[in-house]
Design a protein around this motif. Sequence first.
Motif, PDB file in Angstrom:
ATOM      1  N   ASN A   1      63.047 161.425  21.890  1.00  0.00           N
ATOM      2  CA  ASN A   1      62.927 162.770  21.322  1.00  0.00           C
ATOM      3  C   ASN A   1      63.674 162.791  19.990  1.00  0.00           C
ATOM      4  O   ASN A   1      64.882 163.030  19.940  1.00  0.00           O
ATOM      5  N   PRO A   2      62.974 162.560  18.882  1.00  0.00           N
ATOM      6  CA  PRO A   2      63.624 162.478  17.563  1.00  0.00           C
ATOM      7  C   PRO A   2      64.371 163.749  17.168  1.00  0.00           C
ATOM      8  O   PRO A   2      65.218 163.695  16.270  1.00  0.00           O
ATOM      9  N   THR A   3      64.084 164.876  17.807  1.00  0.00           N
ATOM     10  CA  THR A   3      64.799 166.111  17.482  1.00  0.00           C
ATOM     11  C   THR A   3      66.298 165.966  17.707  1.00  0.00           C
ATOM     12  O   THR A   3      67.095 166.651  17.062  1.00  0.00           O
ATOM     13  N   LEU A   4      66.682 165.085  18.599  1.00  0.00           N
ATOM     14  CA  LEU A   4      68.106 164.884  18.873  1.00  0.00           C
ATOM     15  C   LEU A   4      68.838 164.317  17.658  1.00  0.00           C
ATOM     16  O   LEU A   4      70.073 164.362  17.617  1.00  0.00           O
ATOM     17  N   ARG A   5      68.101 163.799  16.678  1.00  0.00           N
ATOM     18  CA  ARG A   5      68.719 163.259  15.469  1.00  0.00           C
ATOM     19  C   ARG A   5      68.898 164.316  14.387  1.00  0.00           C
ATOM     20  O   ARG A   5      69.419 164.011  13.307  1.00  0.00           O
ATOM     21  N   ASN A   6      68.468 165.539  14.634  1.00  0.00           N
ATOM     22  CA  ASN A   6      68.555 166.597  13.629  1.00  0.00           C
ATOM     23  C   ASN A   6      69.999 166.772  13.162  1.00  0.00           C
ATOM     24  O   ASN A   6      70.930 166.810  13.968  1.00  0.00           O
ATOM     25  N   THR A   7      70.172 166.912  11.856  1.00  0.00           N
ATOM     26  CA  THR A   7      71.527 166.966  11.296  1.00  0.00           C
ATOM     27  C   THR A   7      72.295 168.222  11.716  1.00  0.00           C
ATOM     28  O   THR A   7      73.526 168.229  11.661  1.00  0.00           O
ATOM     29  N   ARG A   8      71.593 169.274  12.124  1.00  0.00           N
ATOM     30  CA  ARG A   8      72.332 170.481  12.515  1.00  0.00           C
ATOM     31  C   ARG A   8      73.120 170.271  13.799  1.00  0.00           C
ATOM     32  O   ARG A   8      73.985 171.082  14.137  1.00  0.00           O
ATOM     33  N   PHE A   9      72.823 169.195  14.528  1.00  0.00           N
ATOM     34  CA  PHE A   9      73.568 168.899  15.752  1.00  0.00           C
ATOM     35  C   PHE A   9      74.740 167.941  15.512  1.00  0.00           C
ATOM     36  O   PHE A   9      75.450 167.606  16.462  1.00  0.00           O
ATOM     37  N   SER A  10      74.929 167.504  14.271  1.00  0.00           N
ATOM     38  CA  SER A  10      75.945 166.479  14.009  1.00  0.00           C
ATOM     39  C   SER A  10      77.347 166.966  14.378  1.00  0.00           C
ATOM     40  O   SER A  10      78.160 166.193  14.905  1.00  0.00           O
ATOM     41  N   GLY A  11      77.640 168.235  14.090  1.00  0.00           N
ATOM     42  CA  GLY A  11      78.956 168.768  14.446  1.00  0.00           C
ATOM     43  C   GLY A  11      79.182 168.778  15.948  1.00  0.00           C
ATOM     44  O   GLY A  11      80.272 168.429  16.425  1.00  0.00           O
ATOM     45  N   LEU A  12      78.152 169.161  16.689  1.00  0.00           N
ATOM     46  CA  LEU A  12      78.253 169.158  18.151  1.00  0.00           C
ATOM     47  C   LEU A  12      78.510 167.754  18.681  1.00  0.00           C
ATOM     48  O   LEU A  12      79.368 167.550  19.550  1.00  0.00           O
ATOM     49  N   LEU A  13      77.773 166.784  18.150  1.00  0.00           N
ATOM     50  CA  LEU A  13      77.904 165.415  18.637  1.00  0.00           C
ATOM     51  C   LEU A  13      79.296 164.850  18.347  1.00  0.00           C
ATOM     52  O   LEU A  13      79.890 164.164  19.181  1.00  0.00           O
ATOM     53  N   ARG A  14      79.815 165.160  17.171  1.00  0.00           N
ATOM     54  CA  ARG A  14      81.145 164.657  16.817  1.00  0.00           C
ATOM     55  C   ARG A  14      82.211 165.244  17.741  1.00  0.00           C
ATOM     56  O   ARG A  14      83.098 164.536  18.226  1.00  0.00           O
ATOM     57  N   LEU A  15      82.104 166.534  18.011  1.00  0.00           N
ATOM     58  CA  LEU A  15      83.065 167.181  18.904  1.00  0.00           C
ATOM     59  C   LEU A  15      82.923 166.685  20.337  1.00  0.00           C
ATOM     60  O   LEU A  15      83.908 166.532  21.060  1.00  0.00           O
ATOM     61  N   SER A  16      81.668 166.426  20.755  1.00  0.00           N
ATOM     62  CA  SER A  16      81.447 165.913  22.108  1.00  0.00           C
ATOM     63  C   SER A  16      82.046 164.519  22.254  1.00  0.00           C
ATOM     64  O   SER A  16      82.643 164.194  23.288  1.00  0.00           O
ATOM     65  N   GLU A  17      81.917 163.699  21.217  1.00  0.00           N
ATOM     66  CA  GLU A  17      82.505 162.364  21.257  1.00  0.00           C
ATOM     67  C   GLU A  17      84.023 162.436  21.362  1.00  0.00           C
ATOM     68  O   GLU A  17      84.656 161.602  22.016  1.00  0.00           O
ATOM     69  N   GLN A  18      84.601 163.460  20.745  1.00  0.00           N
ATOM     70  CA  GLN A  18      86.053 163.645  20.778  1.00  0.00           C
ATOM     71  C   GLN A  18      86.517 164.430  22.003  1.00  0.00           C
ATOM     72  O   GLN A  18      87.700 164.725  22.126  1.00  0.00           O
ATOM     73  N   THR A  19      85.566 164.783  22.892  1.00  0.00           N
ATOM     74  CA  THR A  19      85.829 165.596  24.090  1.00  0.00           C
ATOM     75  C   THR A  19      86.527 166.905  23.723  1.00  0.00           C
ATOM     76  O   THR A  19      87.383 167.394  24.457  1.00  0.00           O
ATOM     77  N   ALA A  20      86.164 167.476  22.581  1.00  0.00           N
ATOM     78  CA  ALA A  20      86.759 168.738  22.131  1.00  0.00           C
ATOM     79  C   ALA A  20      85.710 169.826  21.989  1.00  0.00           C
ATOM     80  O   ALA A  20      86.005 170.897  21.449  1.00  0.00           O
TER      81      ALA A  20
END
Length: 266
Positions: A192-211
């Motif tokens: 699902n290429p939508t998961l690469r959308n840049t508007r989710f980048s902040g969410l992904l970074r915070l999820s990686e940091q468990t924050a």
Amino acid sequence: MAQNQTAEKALAGAAQGAVLRPGRAADPVPGNALPAASRAGQQVAAAPAGSDGQEAEARQRQLRLMLRQCDRVLLMDFELLAMNDWPDNFSVATARRRRDLWLFSALLAAVVFLSGLTGFVPAWIAGGGFGAFVIILLLGIPAVRRLYTATPSYLDLLIKRQRMLRDARKHAEHLEGEEGLIWQCARMAEFNPTLRNTRFSGLLRLSEQTALPRALSRREHVRLYLIYLLEAEKAYDRVQAAFFEGNQQAIDRGWQSAVAKPEGRT
């Protein structure tokens, strides 16, 4: 505190574009995403016979890992994260005006009463001001107010907003766990290429940091998180379809080592 403020700023821009319409039709599947499940099965079928299904086994192991890491997306509570009962800004503004009118009326009655004590107004007017002051105060008591109106007060709406945000953050914390759910689901972007959308980048970074759960301080943040979960759920279904198709191909070719079952949900 500084970390939470930074996290909120990271989500603010992306959240502006988060629009969720309950009951809308499913998003059209991108042309390059539909064949993902079929491609996985084709990779199994196209593996050289001399390889004894090693490539197919590696692919199945990869798909199974994706399913295991993102299976918590199936525990998502749509209604809780959608927050459809969220008090809108108009309702809050109207309730705030009613509160301001109530405060002004109580203050005016108190001034009339105090003016009577100093002799600026007759005693009977001061007495009327005191009576009005008491009545206005009583009308502001929640138990009394509910007797004559069912309209929530300004404080009621603020408390409801805080409660809904708290429940959403608690649910997000449960979903994210110790590893960061959506960060792991990002590995399914092939399906699902939508998961690469840049508007989710902040969410992904915070999820990686468990924050991530602590950063969901606004409704827009929660809805953006929900949109990602919905897209991840689509990807999960396609990965699962690809996994079972690969299993069937391996069975048909007699590659028992490549046949596997998805691990149980955690």
